[in-house]
Structures are given as structure tokens and as C-alpha cells.
Design an enzyme around this catalytic site. Structure first.
Site, PDB file in Angstrom:
ATOM      1  N   GLU A  44       0.843  -1.193   0.000  1.00  0.00           N
ATOM      2  CA  GLU A  44       0.000   0.000   0.000  1.00  0.00           C
ATOM      3  C   GLU A  44       0.884   1.251   0.000  1.00  0.00           C
ATOM      4  OE1 GLU A  44      -3.573   1.856   2.812  1.00  0.00           O
ATOM      5  OE2 GLU A  44      -2.067   0.529   3.696  1.00  0.00           O
ATOM      6  N   LYS A 110      -9.675   2.640  -2.274  1.00  0.00           N
ATOM      7  CA  LYS A 110      -9.864   1.981  -0.980  1.00  0.00           C
ATOM      8  C   LYS A 110     -11.237   2.314  -0.403  1.00  0.00           C
ATOM      9  CE  LYS A 110      -7.394   1.522   3.461  1.00  0.00           C
ATOM     10  NZ  LYS A 110      -6.227   2.054   4.230  1.00  0.00           N
ATOM     11  N   CYS A 144      -5.441  -2.904   2.626  1.00  0.00           N
ATOM     12  CA  CYS A 144      -5.206  -2.826   4.060  1.00  0.00           C
ATOM     13  C   CYS A 144      -6.471  -2.962   4.916  1.00  0.00           C
ATOM     14  CB  CYS A 144      -4.452  -1.533   4.371  1.00  0.00           C
ATOM     15  SG  CYS A 144      -3.501  -1.621   5.928  1.00  0.00           S
TER      16      CYS A 144
END
Length: 258
Positions: A44, A110, A144
Site C-alpha cells: 500500500e 480503498k 489494508c
């Protein structure tokens, strides 16, 4: 049609908020990867670390990184996945790119911004999953904090591979280990997690634990060192196991709203 996919996971320290140094570092590592590898996965925010100050990074650096990914993909005949800071219409995104040697890049923003670090106040949350196809595999990439939300990653699209790119700190790495394995088992898909190591610019420590799990949650690769991990995914193994156990056929049916 290919039945295997050879992947490389680059687990590395990162230069804080320095895209130029990070691109150079990753390029040197990519140059050591064998030619039979099909897909390279980076962490990331692999050009900056997990910074909450995206204004420190010029948008020209994001454009340069996407172009760099395209160049690497073409030069080494390999696909690449990783997330970076990207600004669009005055908003910042933690944006993952899938770049192949041919074709336009595909993106995933995300969905779950990390409220504990204030990511939700700085970056715009995404709204759509991405499923892309590469060399006979259907792949779902995520970022994540998405790992903590099983409904978002639930395998309703019959994907074969789930990828998480991350900056997941040492103090909560037990959750990372546990949830990666759980996501593989519950979705009957290969699950790949790529984390960083080292200490970032705000003194959070990272110990890696990048890993690959098969469709039953058995580990194929794992490391806590600065290194490149390799694994081979097998489509026939997915098909054989799903036909034998049929767990996905009993999954709950639902639609996500909002």
C-alpha cells in the site's frame, strides 16, 4: 488457457514521502525477479508510506508512478499491482492500480478508510469493488483496512484470487495473520497479503508477515524479512477443491446497499 499464475510479492522498507527514491528502489528489486513471474504485488502507498499528508506529494509524482508501472510492465512483460496517493477533482484517494503489459490500467479506490489514523478525513472512500481478469484468473484487489470487513470481500463474483496490499503495523499484526487466512477459507480463494517492513515517518513499526494462502487456508509463502516472496497459484486446484467441497454453493445471498 493458462492454469497457473506465478506471483512475486515485494516486502520492503519504504522511503517516507519520497516517490523518486521508492521507484528507484523497487525498480532495482524488480530487475532481480525471474522472467517466468506473471504478477508482481507491491505494498500500500508503495511510493510514500502511509502518510496522512498527501498535499506533500505533487500530483505529477502520481502520474509519474503510473507511467513507471506501465514501463515496468512492458519492459519485464509482467503485470503489477500496488496503491499510491492520487488526486482527482480536488480529492485525494488511496488508489490501487492494476497495470498489465497491454491494455489500460484498472483502478480500485480503498473502500474502508482507516479512521484510527484519520484517513477518513483526508482521503475519499471508494464505492466499487474491482474484479479484473489476468491469464485465466479472476482477481479481486483490496487495500489494508478492507481486510477487517468480510462482507465487502465476500466472494459473490466467483473470483479466484483475493489480494490485500497494506501498511499494517507490528502492534496489530496478529489480526493481519488471522484475517488473511480467514478470508482465504471463507471465500475458497487464494488470498495474498503484501505488507511493508521498517519504521515509517511517524514512528510506526512494520514487521511484514506478507503471505499467500491457498483456498483451504494453507500457507504457500510467508516472511518477516525484507525480501521477495514467490508462489504459484493453480486454477485446477481451485476448481477441484470447490467441486469437492461445494461450500460456496451454500453462501448467503445478499446485495450491498450504499
Amino acid at each position: 488457457m493458462p492454469t497457473t499464475l506465478n506471483i512475486a510479492l515485494i516486502q520492503s522498507n519504504l522511503y517516507w514521502e519520497d516517490p523518486v527514491k521508492n521507484r528507484k528502489m523497487f525498480e532495482e528489486k524488480i530487475d532481480t525477479i525471474p522472467g517466468h513471474v506473471d504478477l508482481i504485488v507491491l505494498p500500500e502507498m508503495f511510493t510514500t508510506g502511509f502518510t496522512m499528508k498527501p498535499q506533500n506529494i505533487a500530483q505529477s509524482e502520481a502520474d509519474a508512478t503510473v507511467e513507471w508501472m506501465r514501463r515496468m510492465a512492458q519492459q519485464y512483460n509482467v503485470a503489477m499491482v500496488g496503491s499510491i496517493i492520487f488526486q482527482e477533482n480536488g480529492k485525494f484517494f488511496n488508489r490501487l492500480y492494476f497495470v498489465s503489459p497491454e491494455g489500460a490500467p484498472e483502478i480500485y479506490n480503498k473502500k474502508h478508510t482507516f479512521t484510527l489514523a484519520g484517513e477518513d478525513k483526508v482521503y475519499e472512500a471508494g464505492k466499487e469493488k474491482l474484479i479484473f481478469e489476468y491469464k485465466g484468473f479472476r482477481i479481486c484487489p483490496m487495500i489494508c483496512y478492507d481486510l477487517r470487513f468480510p462482507v465487502w470481500s465476500r466472494n459473490t463474483e466467483d473470483y479466484d484470487v483475493l489480494i490485500y496490499v497494506a501498511n499494517w503495523p507490528k502492534k496489530r499484526v496478529n489480526a493481519w495473520d488471522t484475517l488473511l487466512k480467514a478470508r482465504a477459507i471463507e471465500n475458497m480463494a487464494y488470498c495474498i497479503g503484501v505488507n511493508r517492513i521498517g519504521t515509517d515517518g511517524v514512528d510506526f513499526e512494520y514487521t511484514g508477515h506478507s503471505a499467500v494462502y491457498d483456498v483451504l487456508g494453507e500457507p504457500l509463502a510467508y516472511s518477516e524479512a525484507e525480501e521477495i516472496l514467490y508462489a504459484t497459484l493453480d486454477n485446477e486446484n481451485i476448481e477441484k477443491t470447490r467441486k469437492k467441497l461445494r461450500f460456496l454453493e451454500d453462501r448467503d445471498s445478499f446485495n450491498l446497499i450504499g
